[in-house]
Write a protein that holds these residues in place. Structure first.
Motif, PDB file in Angstrom:
ATOM      1  N   GLU A  71       0.840  -1.208   0.000  1.00  0.00           N
ATOM      2  CA  GLU A  71       0.000   0.000   0.000  1.00  0.00           C
ATOM      3  C   GLU A  71       0.880   1.266   0.000  1.00  0.00           C
ATOM      4  O   GLU A  71       0.630   2.207  -0.753  1.00  0.00           O
ATOM      5  CB  GLU A  71      -0.898  -0.021   1.241  1.00  0.00           C
ATOM      6  CG  GLU A  71      -1.917   1.086   1.288  1.00  0.00           C
ATOM      7  CD  GLU A  71      -2.761   0.998   2.566  1.00  0.00           C
ATOM      8  OE1 GLU A  71      -2.914   2.052   3.217  1.00  0.00           O
ATOM      9  OE2 GLU A  71      -3.238  -0.100   2.905  1.00  0.00           O
ATOM     10  N   GLU A  75       1.153   4.165  -2.967  1.00  0.00           N
ATOM     11  CA  GLU A  75       1.027   5.599  -2.695  1.00  0.00           C
ATOM     12  C   GLU A  75       2.266   6.350  -3.175  1.00  0.00           C
ATOM     13  O   GLU A  75       2.164   7.411  -3.796  1.00  0.00           O
ATOM     14  CB  GLU A  75       0.848   5.850  -1.190  1.00  0.00           C
ATOM     15  CG  GLU A  75      -0.476   5.422  -0.626  1.00  0.00           C
ATOM     16  CD  GLU A  75      -0.460   5.407   0.915  1.00  0.00           C
ATOM     17  OE1 GLU A  75       0.493   5.935   1.536  1.00  0.00           O
ATOM     18  OE2 GLU A  75      -1.419   4.850   1.487  1.00  0.00           O
ATOM     19  N   SER A  79       2.435   9.147  -6.256  1.00  0.00           N
ATOM     20  CA  SER A  79       2.831  10.536  -5.996  1.00  0.00           C
ATOM     21  C   SER A  79       4.122  10.896  -6.729  1.00  0.00           C
ATOM     22  O   SER A  79       4.291  12.035  -7.161  1.00  0.00           O
ATOM     23  CB  SER A  79       2.952  10.805  -4.493  1.00  0.00           C
ATOM     24  OG  SER A  79       3.995  10.057  -3.921  1.00  0.00           O
TER      25      SER A  79
END
Length: 195
Positions: A71, A75, A79
């Motif tokens: 996870e 992320e 980004s």
């Protein structure tokens, strides 16, 4: 970072065996920035020193940890590719130590993770290429942030205002790291199209 991952990293039985929170973030960020996706099953064990046996008490705990790491990777990758990546909470400059412990540990984790994808980076950004200057610049920034005392000394010997230079380096890292990831993604995508 998810609260479940924070809880696992704070567990006293695991804290001595796992990378710290900042090192974990740095390592995972290096994996997320890598030009070719590397399956977490190939690098997850590095999070506990590369040992074959994980330090977790149960299979459920290991799965929770692995899911939280994936996870965090997702992320970070997102980004980095959309240019919104920022230093994690706690990473900052410090008046006394030059950089916070979190910054130093993040840089350490990132440099460790980079070693796993080094061959991929050197293949798509060979030494003679202009892209190699971007790669070298990012690695130099993280090396300086990992060892700020020597960096300040070197900057001072060059006649630079070490503190101002250091602030500039720290501030430019998010843009440089995102730029490097995006460039690597473009080069790999282009290579895939030509294949």
């Amino acid at each position: 970072m998810s609260s479940s991952l924070r809880t696992l990293l704070a567990n006293p039985q695991l804290a001595q065996q796992l990378l710290s929170e900042a090192q974990t973030r740095g390592f995972v960020t290096a994996m997320a920035a890598a030009p070719h996706l590397i399956n977490p099953s190939e690098w997850l064990a590095f999070m506990w020193g590369g040992e074959e046996t994980s330090p977790f008490a149960s299979q459920e705990e290991l799965e929770a940890y692995a899911n939280a790491i994936v996870e965090l990777w997702n992320e970070s990758r997102e980004s980095l590719l959309d240019g919104s990546w920022q230093w994690p909470e706690g990473c900052a400059l410090d008046d006394k130590e030059l950089v916070s412990t979190e910054t130093r540990e993040f840089a350490e984790g990132l440099l460790q993770g980079w070693q796993l994808s080094r061959d991929d980076w050197e293949t798509i950004m060979p030494e003679e290429s202009e892209n190699n200057a971007l790669l070298g610049g990012v690695l130099l920034c993280f090396s300086l942030l990992y060892d700020p005392e020597n960096a300040m000394e070197a900057l001072s010997q060059e006649g630079a205002d070490g503190l101002a230079q250091f602030e500039e380096i720290f501030t430019s890292v998010p843009t440089m790291l995102s730029g490097l990831t995006i460039r690597a993604y473009q080069l790999v995508s282009k290579g895939d199209e030509e294949a």
